[in-house]
Structure formats: C-alpha cells, structure tokens
Scaffold this active site. Structure first.
Site, PDB file in Angstrom:
ATOM      1  N   ASN A  82     -15.994  17.579 -45.937  1.00  0.00           N
ATOM      2  CA  ASN A  82     -16.419  18.794 -45.225  1.00  0.00           C
ATOM      3  C   ASN A  82     -16.822  18.542 -43.774  1.00  0.00           C
ATOM      4  O   ASN A  82     -17.558  19.348 -43.194  1.00  0.00           O
ATOM      5  CB  ASN A  82     -17.582  19.484 -45.952  1.00  0.00           C
ATOM      6  CG  ASN A  82     -17.240  19.867 -47.374  1.00  0.00           C
ATOM      7  OD1 ASN A  82     -16.170  20.406 -47.635  1.00  0.00           O
ATOM      8  ND2 ASN A  82     -18.134  19.578 -48.299  1.00  0.00           N
ATOM      9  N   GLY A  88     -14.617  18.417 -41.377  1.00  0.00           N
ATOM     10  CA  GLY A  88     -13.618  19.068 -40.541  1.00  0.00           C
ATOM     11  C   GLY A  88     -12.459  18.182 -40.132  1.00  0.00           C
ATOM     12  O   GLY A  88     -11.819  18.430 -39.109  1.00  0.00           O
ATOM     13  N   SER A 127      -9.361  17.669 -41.536  1.00  0.00           N
ATOM     14  CA  SER A 127      -8.057  18.332 -41.535  1.00  0.00           C
ATOM     15  C   SER A 127      -7.977  19.380 -40.440  1.00  0.00           C
ATOM     16  O   SER A 127      -6.934  19.549 -39.797  1.00  0.00           O
ATOM     17  CB  SER A 127      -7.792  18.976 -42.903  1.00  0.00           C
ATOM     18  OG  SER A 127      -7.693  17.982 -43.915  1.00  0.00           O
ATOM     19  N   GLU A 175      -5.711  12.318 -44.812  1.00  0.00           N
ATOM     20  CA  GLU A 175      -6.107  11.590 -46.027  1.00  0.00           C
ATOM     21  C   GLU A 175      -5.675  10.130 -45.966  1.00  0.00           C
ATOM     22  O   GLU A 175      -5.166   9.556 -46.941  1.00  0.00           O
ATOM     23  CB  GLU A 175      -5.518  12.266 -47.272  1.00  0.00           C
ATOM     24  CG  GLU A 175      -5.870  13.737 -47.414  1.00  0.00           C
ATOM     25  CD  GLU A 175      -7.341  14.002 -47.694  1.00  0.00           C
ATOM     26  OE1 GLU A 175      -8.105  13.031 -47.902  1.00  0.00           O
ATOM     27  OE2 GLU A 175      -7.739  15.182 -47.704  1.00  0.00           O
ATOM     28  N   ALA A 176      -5.912   9.503 -44.828  1.00  0.00           N
ATOM     29  CA  ALA A 176      -5.429   8.138 -44.597  1.00  0.00           C
ATOM     30  C   ALA A 176      -6.112   7.101 -45.479  1.00  0.00           C
ATOM     31  O   ALA A 176      -5.614   5.976 -45.609  1.00  0.00           O
ATOM     32  CB  ALA A 176      -5.613   7.764 -43.126  1.00  0.00           C
ATOM     33  N   GLN A 177      -7.227   7.464 -46.103  1.00  0.00           N
ATOM     34  CA  GLN A 177      -7.893   6.511 -46.995  1.00  0.00           C
ATOM     35  C   GLN A 177      -7.009   6.122 -48.171  1.00  0.00           C
ATOM     36  O   GLN A 177      -7.187   5.063 -48.778  1.00  0.00           O
ATOM     37  CB  GLN A 177      -9.215   7.075 -47.516  1.00  0.00           C
ATOM     38  CG  GLN A 177      -9.106   8.215 -48.517  1.00  0.00           C
ATOM     39  CD  GLN A 177      -9.019   9.577 -47.861  1.00  0.00           C
ATOM     40  OE1 GLN A 177      -8.925   9.678 -46.646  1.00  0.00           O
ATOM     41  NE2 GLN A 177      -9.091  10.631 -48.655  1.00  0.00           N
ATOM     42  N   CYS A 237     -25.831  17.246 -44.632  1.00  0.00           N
ATOM     43  CA  CYS A 237     -26.246  17.221 -46.038  1.00  0.00           C
ATOM     44  C   CYS A 237     -27.001  18.508 -46.366  1.00  0.00           C
ATOM     45  O   CYS A 237     -27.417  19.259 -45.475  1.00  0.00           O
ATOM     46  CB  CYS A 237     -27.140  15.993 -46.256  1.00  0.00           C
ATOM     47  SG  CYS A 237     -27.844  15.849 -47.922  1.00  0.00           S
ATOM     48  N   CYS A 297     -29.908  18.812 -47.180  1.00  0.00           N
ATOM     49  CA  CYS A 297     -31.287  18.740 -46.676  1.00  0.00           C
ATOM     50  C   CYS A 297     -31.363  18.866 -45.157  1.00  0.00           C
ATOM     51  O   CYS A 297     -32.453  18.915 -44.593  1.00  0.00           O
ATOM     52  CB  CYS A 297     -31.936  17.423 -47.112  1.00  0.00           C
ATOM     53  SG  CYS A 297     -31.208  15.968 -46.321  1.00  0.00           S
TER      54      CYS A 297
END
Length: 221
Positions: free
Chosen positions: A12, A14, A16, A94-96, A151, A153
């Site tokens: 999340n 950002g 993409s 998504e290169a991981q 996060c 919090c």
C-alpha cells in the site's frame, strides 16, 4: 550509461501507481516504454493493477525460469518494428518475485543495452525475510528509493503482515497472492511485534518489550 533503479516499500505504498505514473511521464514526451511483471503475480492476470483503480496491461510477463534478456530483446524489437522508435525505459512491477539471475539481467539491460530499468517491489515477506529478487536488487541496483506508507498507528510502515480473515498468520509459504482468502496489512515494527508476540523469523522473542533494534537500518519503532 543507463541505471537500474529499485523503488521499494511496504504494501500500500503506491508502488504500482508510481510505476504507471512513470510510464505516463515517458509516453507524454513521445517515448516508448515496456511494462513487465512476473507471471506468478496472478492478481490482475496480465495487467498491473493500482489500488487507486488504474489498470494497464503489461507488454510481457516473466516466467520463473524465463530468460529476461531474451524477453526484453524480443519485445524491444517488436516495439521498434511497430513504432519506429526504440524503447526508452523498462518498468518492472512486483520485482521481488524475480530470480537473482533475472535481476542480474535487469542490470545487464541497463548497462549493456543502455536502457534505464525501473523495478518496483517489496523488500521482505510476511515473516520479515527478504525475497531473493529484492535481496539481489538491494545488492546491485544503482539507485534505491523507499516509497513510504503509514501503519494503523500512524508510524511509518516497514513490514507486511499476512492475514486470513481477522487472524494474523506468521507461518506458511513465502508467496501467497493478495486476494479473497489472503490479505496483507502494512505495519510498523512495534505493531508487527505486538501481533507476532515479539517473534521475528528467527523465532527469538525480543527482550524487554519491543524497543530493541538490531543493526543500523532497523526501524522497529
């Protein structure tokens, strides 16, 4: 000489959306780009899907054992044939999920083919372990940029927690695509350790609460 860029962040953050914006910026100036992603990422099938709702089909997907140099060369030649213009940039989402060999091919594309490569992905899995592709990108990329998110919090999120329903899950396969049954939540170190009972992948509980930091880049708080 062109460069290999790795832009990473928690879920999340950002990534993409940033990739699609980069593609738009190139094309707005009349330049050609190629978009790609590993085919293990089945979300959106052969498209890049931004959480803001923007979707764009990739030019090619990358299989687990694919020769990335050959894939790039083939799609580059097709682009030149169709448009009469060379490729100005390769963008990879998504290169991981790439293998270390494929990341090395990204570096070769930047250096030997003189085409900038912008790779976007996350550093670590839901157990705080680096994906092989991300680890290699951190080792060889010319430029590293963190895309930040928040996060629950309000602190900066750095970890990706896996959830099934309302339950946080800390065991299982490294890859489980975000979808109906499995979702992910970006957490800071404090919130991650609260949900995991103070356990990281090593299985050792943190002594004296959640304030312990290990190494210069630790950001548990």
């Amino acid at each position: 000489m062109a460069k290999l860029y790795f832009r990473y962040g928690a879920m999340n953050s950002g990534k993409s959306t940033a990739l699609l914006q980069a593609a738009y910026n190139y094309e707005e100036r009349g330049q050609q780009v190629l978009l790609a992603k590993p085919d293990i990422d089945t979300k959106g099938e052969a498209s890049i899907v931004s959480r803001l709702g923007v979707t764009r089909r990739v030019d090619f997907t990358i299989g687990a054992d694919a020769d990335l140099l050959e894939l790039f060369a083939r799609n580059r030649a097709r682009t030149v044939e169709l448009t009469g213009r060379d490729v100005a940039c390769l963008l990879v989402d998504e290169a991981q999920f790439l293998s270390e060999v494929q990341v090395d091919d990204l570096l070769r594309i930047a250096i030997l083919e003189d085409v900038p490569v912008l790779a976007y992905g996350i550093r670590t899995d839901f157990q705080t372990v680096a994906f092989p592709g991300s680890r290699r990108l951190l080792e060889v990329a010319h430029s590293l940029e963190e895309l930040k998110t928040i996060c629950r919090c309000g602190r900066k999120a750095v970890f990706n927690a896996r959830r099934i329903g309302d339950d946080y899950i800390f065991d299982g396969d490294q890859v489980a695509i975000d979808g109906v049954d499995v979702t992910y939540e970006s957490l800071c170190g404090t919130c991650y350790l609260e949900e995991s009972g103070g356990v990281l992948n090593s299985g050792r509980r943190i002594r004296g609460g959640f304030s312990y930091q290990s190494g210069p880049d630790a950001d548990f708080t």
